[in-house]
Design a protein around this motif. Structure first.
Motif: not given
Length: 102
Positions: A23, A28-34
């Motif tokens: 990660d 790439l920024p980790s999304s809340d969904f991810h």
């Protein structure tokens, strides 16, 4: 001597640490969904493993045999180990021993 639980916990923690490194490498920024998906997946996997103790015995038995025998060809050894016709009865007997202890 390593216990089955400590080997399993060590493997899980290494997988988790590897996932975190991947990660951090992706940029790439980790999304809340991810993040939610990862947590839900981890919880689902934990529940599955807790209800299917045979997975723990399959993996720990395999590692125990590798450390005892230290084969040169791991892939061939794994194929032989997991296709051994006696394996299901070995796992079944271990599950019965587990129930007696609990």
């Amino acid at each position: 001597m390593l216990s089955v639980r400590s080997v399993s916990e060590d493997i899980c923690s290494r997988i988790y640490e590897s996932a975190q490194r991947i990660d951090s490498i992706t940029f790439l920024p980790s999304s809340d969904f991810h993040l939610k998906w990862k947590i839900q997946t981890r919880i689902a996997n934990e529940k599955y493993l807790r209800t299917h103790k045979e997975v723990e015995w399959l993996i720990s038995g395999f590692f125990r045999e590798i450390f005892l025998k230290r084969p040169d060809n791991i892939l061939e050894f794994a194929a032989d180990y997991f296709t051994d016709p006696r394996l299901p009865s070995k796992i079944h007997m271990q599950l019965i021993k587990d129930k007696k202890v609990a």
